[in-house]
Every structure is written in C-alpha cells, then in structure tokens.
Design a protein around this motif. Sequence first.
Motif: not given
Length: 114
Positions: A44-48, A63-71
């Motif tokens: 899941a995406p980070s809380n922030a 959001f998609s770009k940053l979320y893919r970095q988290e993934l």
Amino acid sequence: MIQCKRLYDEANQKDGYRILVDRLWPRGMKKAALACDEWCKTLAPSNALRKDFHSEAIDFASFSKLYRQELALQEDEGRRIARLADNQTVTLLYGAKDREQNHALVLADWLREL
C-alpha cells in the motif's frame, strides 16, 4: 490474471485470491465481513503519499510516479503476489471511491510488469 475491485462490491468466485491492499482497515467494516485471503499492507502507499494524494496536494500522475518508487523497494513482496497470479486470478481490493484513479490500479500495472 490480476484485477482490481472495490472492497465494498460483492465477492464472487471469479475473484480468485482476494488481497486487501489498503494500509488502513476500511472504516465500518468488520474483519469477519470482508471476504479476503490476505491483507497486504506492505504494498500500500505510505501514509504520507496517501494523504498528499487524497488532499489533492499532488495529482494522480505524480502520485503514480512516487508510488512506483515506493513499490520498487518492495519488489520481493511484489514478485510473490505476481507469482500467485500465474496460476489463478488475483483480485486487489481497495476502498477508494474513485474507480479510475486509485493506488490499486497502479499496483496492478506494476505487478503485471514484474
């Protein structure tokens, strides 16, 4: 096959293996009431990031770009889920109201690429 479904929609056999992919448990939903095989908070995406997107501080593309970095930091867990989808349907369950722009769709695309 990997598909996405709103967790409030009725479960059926075509869903296969059902995974809740929200970081927070859905409000007002009892754990016994949600038909799911596992709750995978790690993808899941980070809380922030979730808060930034829901407050509209960032748009869906950002959001998609940053979320893919988290993934990218959770690749082992992603590969585990992707392998499940090799032999059965995997349904990613999400609570967001928006069916067109939500984290489960980004996650599903990322898993298909693994």
